[in-house]
Design a protein around this motif. Structure first.
Motif, short mmCIF file in Angstrom:
data_model
loop_
_atom_site.label_atom_id
_atom_site.label_comp_id
_atom_site.label_asym_id
_atom_site.label_seq_id
_atom_site.Cartn_x
_atom_site.Cartn_y
_atom_site.Cartn_z
N GLY A 119 -12.32 -63.68 -15.47
CA GLY A 119 -14.38 -64.14 -15.73
C GLY A 119 -14.64 -64.21 -14.49
N THR B 89 -17.64 -63.29 -13.40
CA THR B 89 -19.22 -63.69 -12.61
C THR B 89 -19.84 -64.93 -13.89
OG1 THR B 89 -18.88 -61.42 -15.16
CG2 THR B 89 -19.04 -61.26 -12.77
N GLY B 90 -18.94 -65.54 -14.50
CA GLY B 90 -19.27 -66.48 -15.52
C GLY B 90 -19.40 -68.34 -13.81
N SER B 91 -20.21 -69.02 -15.02
CA SER B 91 -20.18 -70.28 -14.19
C SER B 91 -18.99 -70.75 -13.24
CB SER B 91 -20.42 -70.95 -15.18
OG SER B 91 -20.99 -72.48 -14.57
N ILE B 92 -17.39 -71.12 -13.87
CA ILE B 92 -16.48 -71.27 -12.96
C ILE B 92 -15.51 -70.36 -12.36
CG2 ILE B 92 -14.08 -71.76 -14.05
CD1 ILE B 92 -15.68 -74.27 -14.26
N ASN C 97 -16.67 -58.55 -17.99
CA ASN C 97 -17.42 -58.38 -18.75
C ASN C 97 -17.73 -56.79 -19.41
OD1 ASN C 97 -16.61 -57.71 -21.58
ND2 ASN C 97 -17.70 -58.88 -23.05
N THR C 98 -19.53 -57.66 -18.94
CA THR C 98 -20.25 -56.26 -19.21
C THR C 98 -21.47 -56.76 -18.06
OG1 THR C 98 -21.40 -57.74 -20.72
CG2 THR C 98 -20.57 -56.38 -21.02
N GLN C 99 -20.90 -57.61 -16.83
CA GLN C 99 -22.25 -57.81 -15.71
C GLN C 99 -21.69 -56.67 -14.59
OE1 GLN C 99 -24.55 -60.83 -15.00
NE2 GLN C 99 -23.00 -62.03 -16.25
N ALA D 262 -9.18 -72.99 -17.03
CA ALA D 262 -10.32 -73.80 -17.72
C ALA D 262 -10.82 -73.14 -18.59
CB ALA D 262 -11.41 -72.99 -16.25
N LYS E 117 -9.98 -73.30 -22.22
CA LYS E 117 -9.51 -74.36 -23.04
C LYS E 117 -9.13 -73.79 -24.66
CE LYS E 117 -13.63 -76.35 -22.29
NZ LYS E 117 -14.79 -77.86 -22.15
N GLU E 118 -10.06 -73.18 -24.89
CA GLU E 118 -10.11 -72.05 -25.80
C GLU E 118 -8.17 -71.28 -26.01
OE1 GLU E 118 -12.32 -71.37 -24.13
OE2 GLU E 118 -14.48 -71.55 -25.03
N ASP F 268 -10.87 -78.03 -16.43
CA ASP F 268 -11.43 -79.39 -17.32
C ASP F 268 -12.02 -80.11 -16.30
OD1 ASP F 268 -13.38 -78.60 -18.90
OD2 ASP F 268 -11.66 -78.25 -20.77
N MET G 244 -23.95 -74.59 -17.24
CA MET G 244 -22.76 -74.24 -17.48
C MET G 244 -22.73 -72.83 -17.73
SD MET G 244 -20.46 -77.97 -19.03
CE MET G 244 -21.75 -77.99 -20.22
N GLY G 245 -21.40 -72.43 -18.22
CA GLY G 245 -22.32 -70.58 -19.52
C GLY G 245 -22.89 -71.59 -20.77
N MET H 134 -18.07 -78.81 -10.33
CA MET H 134 -16.91 -77.80 -10.55
C MET H 134 -15.95 -77.39 -9.68
SD MET H 134 -15.88 -78.62 -14.04
CE MET H 134 -14.50 -77.54 -14.24
N1 LIG Z 1 -18.63 -73.99 -16.88
C1 LIG Z 1 -18.26 -75.20 -17.08
O1 LIG Z 1 -18.63 -75.62 -16.01
C2 LIG Z 1 -16.90 -75.09 -17.21
C3 LIG Z 1 -16.41 -76.66 -16.73
C4 LIG Z 1 -14.57 -76.96 -17.92
C5 LIG Z 1 -14.44 -75.57 -18.68
N2 LIG Z 1 -14.89 -74.46 -18.49
C6 LIG Z 1 -14.33 -73.04 -19.36
O2 LIG Z 1 -14.00 -72.08 -18.53
C7 LIG Z 1 -14.18 -70.87 -19.41
C8 LIG Z 1 -15.31 -69.99 -18.34
O3 LIG Z 1 -16.27 -70.74 -19.15
P1 LIG Z 1 -17.90 -70.12 -18.68
O4 LIG Z 1 -19.47 -71.53 -18.38
O5 LIG Z 1 -17.67 -69.95 -16.85
O6 LIG Z 1 -18.42 -69.48 -18.38
P2 LIG Z 1 -19.42 -67.87 -18.69
O7 LIG Z 1 -20.41 -68.14 -17.60
O8 LIG Z 1 -19.86 -68.17 -19.99
O9 LIG Z 1 -18.71 -67.09 -18.55
C9 LIG Z 1 -16.96 -66.17 -18.89
C10 LIG Z 1 -16.77 -65.08 -18.22
O10 LIG Z 1 -15.96 -64.40 -19.23
C11 LIG Z 1 -16.25 -63.12 -19.08
N3 LIG Z 1 -16.16 -63.00 -20.61
C12 LIG Z 1 -16.87 -62.66 -21.69
N4 LIG Z 1 -16.52 -62.34 -22.73
C13 LIG Z 1 -15.47 -62.03 -22.31
C14 LIG Z 1 -14.34 -60.26 -23.11
N5 LIG Z 1 -14.19 -60.90 -24.34
N6 LIG Z 1 -13.43 -60.23 -22.55
C15 LIG Z 1 -13.56 -61.12 -21.03
N7 LIG Z 1 -13.99 -61.43 -20.37
C16 LIG Z 1 -14.96 -61.66 -20.71
C17 LIG Z 1 -17.76 -63.18 -18.59
O11 LIG Z 1 -18.03 -61.93 -17.86
P3 LIG Z 1 -19.81 -61.02 -18.14
O12 LIG Z 1 -20.52 -62.04 -16.84
O13 LIG Z 1 -19.57 -60.02 -18.05
O14 LIG Z 1 -20.11 -61.33 -19.23
C18 LIG Z 1 -17.59 -64.07 -17.33
O15 LIG Z 1 -17.24 -63.58 -16.01
C19 LIG Z 1 -14.63 -71.76 -21.03
O16 LIG Z 1 -12.63 -71.92 -21.38
C20 LIG Z 1 -15.16 -72.73 -20.45
O17 LIG Z 1 -15.16 -73.84 -21.89
C21 LIG Z 1 -16.06 -74.32 -18.06
#
Ligand SMILES: NC(=O)c1ccc[n+]([C@@H]2O[C@H](COP(=O)([O-])OP(=O)(O)OC[C@H]3O[C@@H](n4cnc5c(N)ncnc54)[C@H](OP(=O)(O)O)[C@@H]3O)[C@@H](O)[C@H]2O)c1
Length: 394
Positions: free
Chosen positions: A9, A11-14, A37-39, A124, A126-127, A151, A211-212, A273
């Motif tokens: 993951g 490319t996401g926020s974490i 995933n797709t980015q 990160a 948690k799910e 987290d 966050m995402g 984070m």
């Molecule tokens: N953001 C925070 O501050 C924070 C804090 C604590 C915990 N968390 C936890 O950390 C995790 C990530 O959160 P986030 O906010 O970073 O999410 P996010 O910004 O939406 O990023 C999600 C990441 O997962 C990838 N992804 C999405 N769908 C997927 C799939 N079906 N198969 C494989 N990869 C996939 C995305 O790829 P693409 O970019 O290509 O779509 C992206 O790299 C979550 O479980 C969240 O609860 C986040």
């Protein structure tokens, strides 16, 4: 010797915050694999900067595009695709640490793969733990893996608990309870009627954290805190009743542990984070994260209040699911994921998210969650159950 790391993951926020920390310590960490995933373009840019051995695009068509772009560069990164490839780069023998930062149930198999391969798992996602609690914790233990919570709340609890809390009965007796803090999200103080009309744009606008989309909506409904409550029960081997949720709108105290002598240990910091990420990467040491020092003079007021369970039922639903055991938490999680996606597509009102989770917990059968097939089947049937309700609605 430098540590090899896979960032699931990326490319996401974490994922981005992780790469920001890693870029500050290039002598100590090397990136083995980055996944998305797709980015395509975002992952390409990260490959140019971090030069991993592997890049995984889960989507096959996107992988073809990334491969073509990488062929035009001077990179030697090999591009893979699919869920099996995620598991491969999480469990490869070269890898020391895996940052599990995929959002939602999609992260379960690669995160479990890292646990089964005995890696240091920075959690990160948690799910993954909410869905598979017992199975996941057994995989960590049986394979001598190390699980470190990313987290911010769980990272704070980990920092505030006695060393060896889980295994030492004397240490366990010293802890009265865990105080899990929640910002309250963008709709703190709102009424049920007001919540019925909120838009996705309002829900993803978190007051303190960037966050995402999915976790932002979860924070707004307090389902994020519900998932975190379940996560904490598994991580620290405590009962749901040993955890008290406190709304703390400033998000400076990331969580606390209350001891039998009346002491309370809290971990504090700016809501960024990169602090828990750096902690996980370097534990038991500490490294520079890029986060500014906390300025107590600009944060001179720290407020605490109880959550409003009537307006935000997600916390009680989560306690109910954890106490029910088996596949109940996987059902809660799947129902929530489908409902949040429908809310973001503007198919259902915000308040329907927890209504649908409640309906799934009452309408789907719980089973013993002792193998991955049962957990994935519970996830699929809860998704179908909720999707049918949404289709009937729209
Ligand atoms: N953001 C925070 O501050 C924070 C804090 C604590 C915990 N968390 C936890 O950390 C995790 C990530 O959160 P986030 O906010 O970073 O999410 P996010 O910004 O939406 O990023 C999600 C990441 O997962 C990838 N992804 C999405 N769908 C997927 C799939 N079906 N198969 C494989 N990869 C996939 C995305 O790829 P693409 O970019 O290509 O779509 C992206 O790299 C979550 O479980 C969240 O609860 C986040």
């Amino acid at each position: 010797m430098s540590q090899m790391i896979t960032v699931l993951g990326a490319t996401g926020s974490i994922g981005k915050s992780t790469l920001d920390v890693l870029a500050r310590h290039t002598d100590d960490y090397q990136v083995f694999a980055l996944t998305a995933n797709t980015q395509v373009d975002a992952l390409l840019q990260q490959c140019i900067e971090h030069r991993p051995q592997y890049a995984v695009m889960v989507d096959e068509k996107c992988a073809v595009q990334l491969r073509a772009k990488i062929a035009l560069s001077d990179l030697t990164t090999e591009v893979l695709s699919g869920v099996d490839a995620l598991c491969q780069v999480s469990s490869a023998s070269e890898v020391d640490q895996v940052m599990a930062a995929i959002v939602g149930a999609a992260g379960l198999l690669p995160t479990l793969s890292a646990a089964r391969a005995g890696k240091r798992v920075l959690l990160a996602n948690k799910e993954a733990l909410v869905m598979s609690g017992q199975l996941f914790m057994e995989a960590i233990k049986d394979n001598n893996a190390l699980l470190l919570p990313i987290d911010s709340e769980h990272n704070a609890i980990f920092q505030s608990l006695p060393v060896n809390f889980k295994d030492d009965p004397i240490a366990r007796k010293q802890v009265r309870n865990i105080l899990l803090t929640a910002s309250g999200g963008p709709f703190r103080g709102w009424t049920h009627e007001q919540l019925q009309r909120v838009t996705p744009a309002q829900a993803v606008k978190h007051p303190n954290w960037s966050m995402g989309q999915k976790i932002s909506v979860d924070s707004a409904s307090l389902m994020n805190k519900g998932l975190e409550l379940i996560e904490a029960c598994w991580l620290f081997d405590v009962k749901a009743k040993q955890i008290e949720v406190l709304v703390h709108p400033e998000s400076i105290v990331h969580s606390m542990v209350q001891y039998v002598d009346g002491s309370v240990l809290a971990q504090m910091g700016n809501p960024d984070m990169r602090t828990p990420i750096a902690y996980g990467l370097a534990w038991p040491n500490r490294i520079e994260s890029g986060v500014a020092s906390l300025d107590f003079l600009t944060h001179s007021q720290l407020n605490f209040e109880p959550p409003n369970h009537d307006v935000f039922p997600a916390l009680n639903l989560s306690r109910q699911a954890f106490d029910a055991g088996g596949t109940a938490a996987a059902i809660l999680n799947a129902a929530n994921e489908v409902a949040v996606a429908a809310f973001l597509r503007e198919q259902i009102p915000f308040t329907a998210i927890t209504d649908l989770v409640d309906a799934a917990l009452n309408g789907c059968e719980f089973e013993t969650a002792d193998n991955i097939e049962v957990i994935l089947a519970a996830d699929s049937s809860a998704r179908r159950f909720v999707q049918e309700k949404i289709t009937a609605w729209t």
